[in-house]
Motif scaffolding. Sequence first.
Motif, PDB file in Angstrom:
ATOM      1  N   UNK A 133       0.721  -1.151   0.202  1.00  0.00           N
ATOM      2  CA  UNK A 133      -0.119  -0.179  -0.013  1.00  0.00           C
ATOM      3  C   UNK A 133       0.474   1.000   0.217  1.00  0.00           C
ATOM      4  N   UNK A 134       1.788   1.225   0.603  1.00  0.00           N
ATOM      5  CA  UNK A 134       2.122   2.605   0.821  1.00  0.00           C
ATOM      6  C   UNK A 134       2.917   3.291  -0.140  1.00  0.00           C
ATOM      7  N   UNK A 135       4.097   2.657  -0.975  1.00  0.00           N
ATOM      8  CA  UNK A 135       4.293   2.700  -1.964  1.00  0.00           C
ATOM      9  C   UNK A 135       3.869   3.409  -3.002  1.00  0.00           C
ATOM     10  N   UNK A 136       2.369   3.232  -3.270  1.00  0.00           N
ATOM     11  CA  UNK A 136       1.804   4.211  -3.934  1.00  0.00           C
ATOM     12  C   UNK A 136       1.153   5.341  -3.474  1.00  0.00           C
ATOM     13  N   UNK A 137       1.761   5.410  -1.967  1.00  0.00           N
ATOM     14  CA  UNK A 137       1.273   6.988  -1.967  1.00  0.00           C
ATOM     15  C   UNK A 137       2.530   8.311  -2.193  1.00  0.00           C
ATOM     16  N   UNK A 138       3.084   7.777  -2.328  1.00  0.00           N
ATOM     17  CA  UNK A 138       4.247   9.234  -3.073  1.00  0.00           C
ATOM     18  C   UNK A 138       3.942   9.279  -4.197  1.00  0.00           C
ATOM     19  N   UNK A 139       3.440   8.387  -5.458  1.00  0.00           N
ATOM     20  CA  UNK A 139       3.128   7.834  -6.819  1.00  0.00           C
ATOM     21  C   UNK A 139       1.963   8.717  -6.366  1.00  0.00           C
ATOM     22  N   UNK A 140       1.022   8.306  -5.449  1.00  0.00           N
ATOM     23  CA  UNK A 140      -0.118   9.350  -5.963  1.00  0.00           C
ATOM     24  C   UNK A 140      -0.021  10.482  -5.633  1.00  0.00           C
ATOM     25  N   UNK A 141       0.627  11.295  -4.258  1.00  0.00           N
ATOM     26  CA  UNK A 141       0.635  12.187  -4.095  1.00  0.00           C
ATOM     27  C   UNK A 141       1.560  13.660  -5.286  1.00  0.00           C
ATOM     28  N   UNK A 142       2.048  12.930  -5.603  1.00  0.00           N
ATOM     29  CA  UNK A 142       2.657  13.138  -6.873  1.00  0.00           C
ATOM     30  C   UNK A 142       1.857  13.255  -8.586  1.00  0.00           C
ATOM     31  N   UNK A 143       0.804  13.317  -8.375  1.00  0.00           N
ATOM     32  CA  UNK A 143       0.329  12.711  -8.919  1.00  0.00           C
ATOM     33  C   UNK A 143      -0.126  11.910 -10.225  1.00  0.00           C
TER      34      UNK A 143
END
Length: 153
Positions: A103-113
Amino acid sequence: MIAEIAYPIALVGSLLWFTAAFRYFSFQHYAAAKVFVPRSARTSPIFPTIAVLTRFLGGMNAAFALLSLVLLMIWFADLDLFKRPAERGVLLIVLSAAHFSQFIFNVPILRNGERRGESFWNVLSGPMLFIFAIDAVETLLNGIAGILQFLGA
């Protein structure tokens, strides 16, 4: 006791989810690779390599599915293994960490657009949204069930 009920529920959730991930990444590896690789890059000779690499994700999920299954079988058979709540708590926290890592490694991708041109993938649509959401739920389910074991609730 809530902890007694939470333990098998968390294990069933993990078993189902890890088994589904095993199937998807191992046997539908080209479909899985399409989630990660933009349409314009799928003609690259690297695409089949990425598709085959997703099978590693399937293998890791298979191991966690097997662990969940074995723990459920031990619980249903009422064997003397992992009877102590603290032991069960440790196992559930490890399963929670496995879900969290997915789950967590998708958070930066989501946050960066999300997808930008030729890089990354869309987190909030298609299969990745489903994976993102279910791994978040499974992280919480296993984590809370694990904590309940330690609290003896």
